[in-house]
Write an enzyme that holds these catalytic residues in place. Structure first.
Site, short mmCIF file in Angstrom:
data_model
loop_
_atom_site.label_atom_id
_atom_site.label_comp_id
_atom_site.label_asym_id
_atom_site.label_seq_id
_atom_site.Cartn_x
_atom_site.Cartn_y
_atom_site.Cartn_z
N ALA A 120 -33.91 36.09 46.08
CA ALA A 120 -32.98 34.99 46.37
C ALA A 120 -32.48 35.08 47.81
O ALA A 120 -32.33 34.06 48.49
CB ALA A 120 -31.81 35.03 45.39
N GLY A 121 -32.21 36.30 48.28
CA GLY A 121 -31.81 36.47 49.67
C GLY A 121 -32.91 36.10 50.63
O GLY A 121 -32.68 35.37 51.62
N TRP A 123 -35.30 34.07 50.18
CA TRP A 123 -35.54 32.63 50.12
C TRP A 123 -34.75 31.90 51.20
O TRP A 123 -35.18 30.86 51.70
CB TRP A 123 -35.13 32.12 48.73
CG TRP A 123 -35.31 30.65 48.53
CD1 TRP A 123 -36.43 29.99 48.12
CD2 TRP A 123 -34.31 29.63 48.75
NE1 TRP A 123 -36.20 28.63 48.06
CE2 TRP A 123 -34.91 28.38 48.43
CE3 TRP A 123 -32.98 29.65 49.15
CZ2 TRP A 123 -34.22 27.18 48.52
CZ3 TRP A 123 -32.28 28.45 49.26
CH2 TRP A 123 -32.91 27.24 48.94
N HIS A 124 -33.59 32.44 51.59
CA HIS A 124 -32.75 31.78 52.58
C HIS A 124 -33.28 31.96 54.01
O HIS A 124 -32.85 31.25 54.91
CB HIS A 124 -31.31 32.32 52.51
CG HIS A 124 -30.58 31.86 51.27
ND1 HIS A 124 -30.65 32.53 50.08
CD2 HIS A 124 -29.78 30.78 51.07
CE1 HIS A 124 -29.91 31.89 49.18
NE2 HIS A 124 -29.38 30.83 49.75
N GLY A 125 -34.17 32.91 54.22
CA GLY A 125 -34.73 33.10 55.56
C GLY A 125 -35.37 34.47 55.71
O GLY A 125 -34.96 35.43 55.05
#
Length: 220
Positions: A120-121, A123-125
């Protein structure tokens, strides 16, 4: 009503952004100012995400489409598992179904939690501070899972504090800058007025979102 609520939340987010951008652009903000800026950014981010989601849902409904709810009063979550069930629900649901559950069936709950939130982390960049953001939540969820304080309000406050720490990782441009900021003195006298303003705005925004979340929950 959804679009109107979304516009209001966007106004809250845009107001706070003026101050959070100023704090995090500083070379050496004191820890007190950094804390106020982090709190303001936490409120800003949730108001921003929730606001444009409400605008999208309201606009879609005008054309006969019903989009899924993507934020469900995450400030009121009493633990981190519940926070992620309320925060960015579309992403969290997908990761739970297609990452967490398959990994857990093969390795166990703890490892699956770290993998799912690490992803999930990421996925943000593709940057280390985003990965650290996800891993932070994974480890915190494992450590705090058995913790239950005697009052619901205390559990909500603890969860919010942990979330704020994770979002500080998210907001800083990189881990080196974060470590540099955390080593700075508590505050200089020149920073106290700005810290007070940012803290007051953050508290006001937090109160508005919390009250709105309670009203929204009772209206169900």
């Amino acid at each position: 009503p959804r679009a109107a609520r979304g516009n209001f939340l966007q106004a809250v987010a845009d107001t706070l952004a003026l101050y959070t951008d100023r704090v995090f652009a500083m070379e050496a903000p004191g820890r007190l100012l950094l804390l106020a800026g982090s709190l303001a950014f936490t409120v800003q981010l949730i108001a921003d995400f929730s606001g444009y989601t409400d605008i999208a849902r309201g606009t879609a409904r005008m054309f006969g489409f019903e989009l899924m709810e993507n934020f469900r009063a995450p400030f009121l979550a009493p633990d981190l598992s519940e926070f992620w069930r309320r925060w960015h629900i579309s992403l969290s649901s997908w990761i739970h179904e297609y990452v967490y559950k398959p990994v857990r069936s093969r390795t166990g709950r703890a490892f699956a939690t770290v993998v799912a939130l690490g992803l999930a982390g990421f996925w943000h960049g593709a940057a280390w501070h985003f990965v650290a953001f996800g891993l932070y939540f994974g480890v915190a969820m494992i450590v705090l899972r058995p913790v239950r304080l005697p009052w619901h309000a205390l559990n909500v406050a603890l969860t919010f504090s942990v979330v704020q720490g994770g979002l500080l990782l998210f907001r800083e441009p990189d881990l080196t800058t974060l470590l540099h900021h955390l080593r700075l003195p508590a505050a200089g006298h020149a920073e106290l007025p700005l810290a007070a303003i940012v803290g007051a705005l953050a508290a006001t925004g937090c109160t508005l979102l919390t009250v709105g979340g309670i009203v929204q929950r009772r209206a169900r």
